[in-house]
Write an enzyme that holds these catalytic residues in place. Structure first.
Site, mmCIF file in Angstrom:
data_model
loop_
_atom_site.group_PDB
_atom_site.id
_atom_site.type_symbol
_atom_site.label_atom_id
_atom_site.label_comp_id
_atom_site.label_asym_id
_atom_site.label_seq_id
_atom_site.Cartn_x
_atom_site.Cartn_y
_atom_site.Cartn_z
ATOM 1 N N CYS A 110 0.823 -1.228 0.000
ATOM 2 C CA CYS A 110 0.000 0.000 0.000
ATOM 3 C C CYS A 110 0.849 1.267 0.000
ATOM 4 O O CYS A 110 0.343 2.354 -0.290
ATOM 5 C CB CYS A 110 -0.940 -0.012 1.198
ATOM 6 S SG CYS A 110 -1.960 -1.484 1.234
ATOM 7 N N HIS A 244 -3.546 6.975 3.170
ATOM 8 C CA HIS A 244 -4.020 5.689 2.679
ATOM 9 C C HIS A 244 -5.400 5.400 3.280
ATOM 10 O O HIS A 244 -5.610 5.554 4.482
ATOM 11 C CB HIS A 244 -3.001 4.627 3.083
ATOM 12 C CG HIS A 244 -3.391 3.241 2.710
ATOM 13 N ND1 HIS A 244 -4.014 2.942 1.526
ATOM 14 C CD2 HIS A 244 -3.240 2.063 3.365
ATOM 15 C CE1 HIS A 244 -4.244 1.653 1.473
ATOM 16 N NE2 HIS A 244 -3.790 1.092 2.572
ATOM 17 N N ASN A 274 -10.142 -0.131 0.366
ATOM 18 C CA ASN A 274 -8.681 -0.020 0.383
ATOM 19 C C ASN A 274 -8.137 -0.499 -0.975
ATOM 20 O O ASN A 274 -8.170 -1.693 -1.262
ATOM 21 C CB ASN A 274 -8.152 -0.894 1.529
ATOM 22 C CG ASN A 274 -6.642 -0.938 1.597
ATOM 23 O OD1 ASN A 274 -5.944 -0.544 0.664
ATOM 24 N ND2 ASN A 274 -6.128 -1.437 2.709
HETATM 25 N N1 COA Z 1 -18.145 -9.050 9.508
HETATM 26 C C1 COA Z 1 -18.699 -9.293 10.716
HETATM 27 N N2 COA Z 1 -17.973 -9.649 11.791
HETATM 28 C C2 COA Z 1 -16.653 -9.719 11.639
HETATM 29 C C3 COA Z 1 -16.011 -9.486 10.417
HETATM 30 C C4 COA Z 1 -16.820 -9.133 9.330
HETATM 31 N N3 COA Z 1 -16.313 -8.886 8.113
HETATM 32 N N4 COA Z 1 -14.683 -9.644 10.580
HETATM 33 C C5 COA Z 1 -14.481 -9.979 11.865
HETATM 34 N N5 COA Z 1 -15.663 -10.042 12.507
HETATM 35 C C6 COA Z 1 -15.929 -10.361 13.897
HETATM 36 C C7 COA Z 1 -14.827 -11.172 14.524
HETATM 37 O O1 COA Z 1 -15.014 -12.552 14.315
HETATM 38 C C8 COA Z 1 -14.981 -10.796 15.978
HETATM 39 O O2 COA Z 1 -16.030 -11.530 16.527
HETATM 40 P P1 COA Z 1 -15.988 -12.027 18.058
HETATM 41 O O3 COA Z 1 -15.941 -10.774 18.884
HETATM 42 O O4 COA Z 1 -17.266 -12.795 18.207
HETATM 43 O O5 COA Z 1 -14.769 -12.861 18.193
HETATM 44 C C9 COA Z 1 -15.397 -9.355 15.945
HETATM 45 O O6 COA Z 1 -15.956 -9.141 14.635
HETATM 46 C C10 COA Z 1 -14.253 -8.390 16.154
HETATM 47 O O7 COA Z 1 -13.161 -8.790 15.326
HETATM 48 P P2 COA Z 1 -11.825 -7.993 15.269
HETATM 49 O O8 COA Z 1 -10.871 -8.694 14.367
HETATM 50 O O9 COA Z 1 -11.389 -7.687 16.694
HETATM 51 O O10 COA Z 1 -12.351 -6.619 14.595
HETATM 52 P P3 COA Z 1 -11.637 -5.257 14.447
HETATM 53 O O11 COA Z 1 -12.401 -4.219 15.120
HETATM 54 O O12 COA Z 1 -10.166 -5.356 14.746
HETATM 55 O O13 COA Z 1 -11.806 -5.008 12.898
HETATM 56 C C11 COA Z 1 -10.474 -4.972 10.909
HETATM 57 C C12 COA Z 1 -11.160 -5.842 11.963
HETATM 58 C C13 COA Z 1 -9.736 -5.883 9.943
HETATM 59 C C14 COA Z 1 -11.557 -4.203 10.180
HETATM 60 C C15 COA Z 1 -9.509 -3.981 11.604
HETATM 61 O O14 COA Z 1 -8.674 -4.665 12.501
HETATM 62 C C16 COA Z 1 -8.661 -3.223 10.638
HETATM 63 O O15 COA Z 1 -9.139 -2.460 9.828
HETATM 64 N N6 COA Z 1 -7.330 -3.385 10.717
HETATM 65 C C17 COA Z 1 -6.429 -2.714 9.843
HETATM 66 C C18 COA Z 1 -6.485 -3.371 8.511
HETATM 67 C C19 COA Z 1 -5.746 -2.605 7.479
HETATM 68 O O16 COA Z 1 -5.547 -1.430 7.585
HETATM 69 N N7 COA Z 1 -5.377 -3.323 6.461
HETATM 70 C C20 COA Z 1 -4.753 -2.778 5.333
HETATM 71 C C21 COA Z 1 -3.355 -2.526 5.550
HETATM 72 S S1 COA Z 1 -2.742 -1.743 4.161
#
Ligand code: COA
Length: 317
Positions: A110, A244, A274
């Site tokens: 990215c 980004h 993204n």
């Molecule tokens: N839809 C619904 N529920 C989802 C889900 C989805 N797409 N993805 C995960 N969950 C659930 C998980 O299973 C978890 O459930 P639980 O509480 O029962 O265990 C809950 O939602 C929370 O999951 P978590 O992974 O802690 O969520 P989060 O708040 O960290 O969000 C991301 C996940 C990926 C959106 C977030 O971490 C993020 O954006 N990270 C940065 C990613 C990024 O920038 N990537 C690009 C880099 S260039």
């Protein structure tokens, strides 16, 4: 320093995939994605290659810059979703737009466009070249596991481009790499070699969302502070932050950490998700097209992602 932006352009494929449509494919919902990530829909390429999208963005940037492809001295593309290992996306763009200059790709996920911009600035500073076409283009949809709700909801396809030339508009920059395959991993194509030893690595994009989140927030704040200091400006002098577009919450955290109000952050994540290396140049091109950028404005660009990598720069418009 060595360059200024002459023009910008972008292209996204027409097929929009909404959160509601994704909810039919994996266990997710529009509400969850909007709340946790801030994406409403993303564009997905059905039949256009990364080079096709890059070419369309490039043509728009050339029109915006008011120069011909024949006037380009170099083309640099940031991408991790090249259609082929060889030729490069940059090479295919060169042919499609009728340029004659050297062209090559840079791989830094990215942060790819930012690394490409820095490369352009270095070439211009050396005096070898004057006009450079810098592109970020991705078709990550082809690499994703569309059954994995933690990654397929996040990414989108598209391309953004900027034509830069010799000038005094690139005030400071920084690049950062922290080699790691534990947090974010994007596979390469594997042929059918009988000698190739398979590893335990997943075949699709893998992302530790929370670690990526922490890395992103920390890097944006550190990198923007660093480039502002190098440029000799205080953070309140920054008129626009083009970061980004990975998660609206990352942008909000960065705004708080930097004490730069959200109004100064350009945000289009809701429409495109993204788009990896294409994210910053698409956002810059949209900001430019909106007419909100004024001559002399100070713009901070910043990106972060796989590698792990991050980069930032200060541009005087
Ligand atoms: N839809 C619904 N529920 C989802 C889900 C989805 N797409 N993805 C995960 N969950 C659930 C998980 O299973 C978890 O459930 P639980 O509480 O029962 O265990 C809950 O939602 C929370 O999951 P978590 O992974 O802690 O969520 P989060 O708040 O960290 O969000 C991301 C996940 C990926 C959106 C977030 O971490 C993020 O954006 N990270 C940065 C990613 C990024 O920038 N990537 C690009 C880099 S260039």
């Amino acid at each position: 320093m060595s360059i200024k932006v002459l023009g910008t352009g972008f292209y996204v494929p027409p097929r929009a995939v909404t959160n509601d449509e994704l909810s039919q494919m994996v266990d997710t919902s529009d509400e969850w994605i909007m709340q946790r990530v801030g994406i409403r829909e993303r564009r997905v390429s059905v039949d256009e290659t990364t080079a096709d999208m890059a070419t369309k963005a490039a043509k728009n940037a050339l029109v915006s810059a008011g120069i011909e492809a024949s006037e380009l001295d170099l083309i640099v593309v940031g991408t991790i979703s090249s259609d082929t290992a060889c030729p490069t996306v940059a090479g295919m763009v060169q042919r499609a737009i009728g340029a004659k200059c050297p062209a090559f790709d840079i791989s830094s996920a990215c942060s790819g466009f930012m690394f490409a911009l820095e490369t352009a600035a270095a070439y211009v500073a050396r005096g070898n070249v004057k006009n450079v076409l810098v592109i970020g283009a991705e078709r990550l949809s082809k690499l994703l596991d569309w059954k994995d709700r933690s990654t397929c909801i996040i990414f989108g396809d598209g391309a953004g481009a900027a034509v830069v030339t010799k000038g005094e508009g690139y005030l400071a920059s920084t690049m950062y790499t922290q080699g790691s395959d534990e947090v974010l991993f994007i596979p390469d194509v594997v042929g059918s070699s009988p000698f190739y030893e398979r590893t335990e690595k997943p075949r699709f994009v893998y992302m530790d969302g929370q670690e990526t989140f922490k890395f992103a927030v920390g890097r944006i704040a550190r990198d923007v502070k660093e480039v502002a200091q190098k440029a000799g400006i205080t953070l309140d002098r920054i008129n626009h932050v083009v970061t980004h577009q990975a998660n609206i919450r990352i942008i909000e955290f960065a705004s708080k950490k930097l004490k730069i109000p959200m109004e100064k952050f350009f945000v289009n994540i809701e429409k495109y998700g993204n788009t990896s290396a294409a994210s910053v140049p698409i956002a810059l091109a949209e900001l430019h097209a909106s007419g909100k950028l004024k001559r002399g404005d100070i713009v901070a660009l910043c990106a972060f992602g796989g590698g792990l990598s991050s980069a930032a720069c200060i541009i005087k418009w």
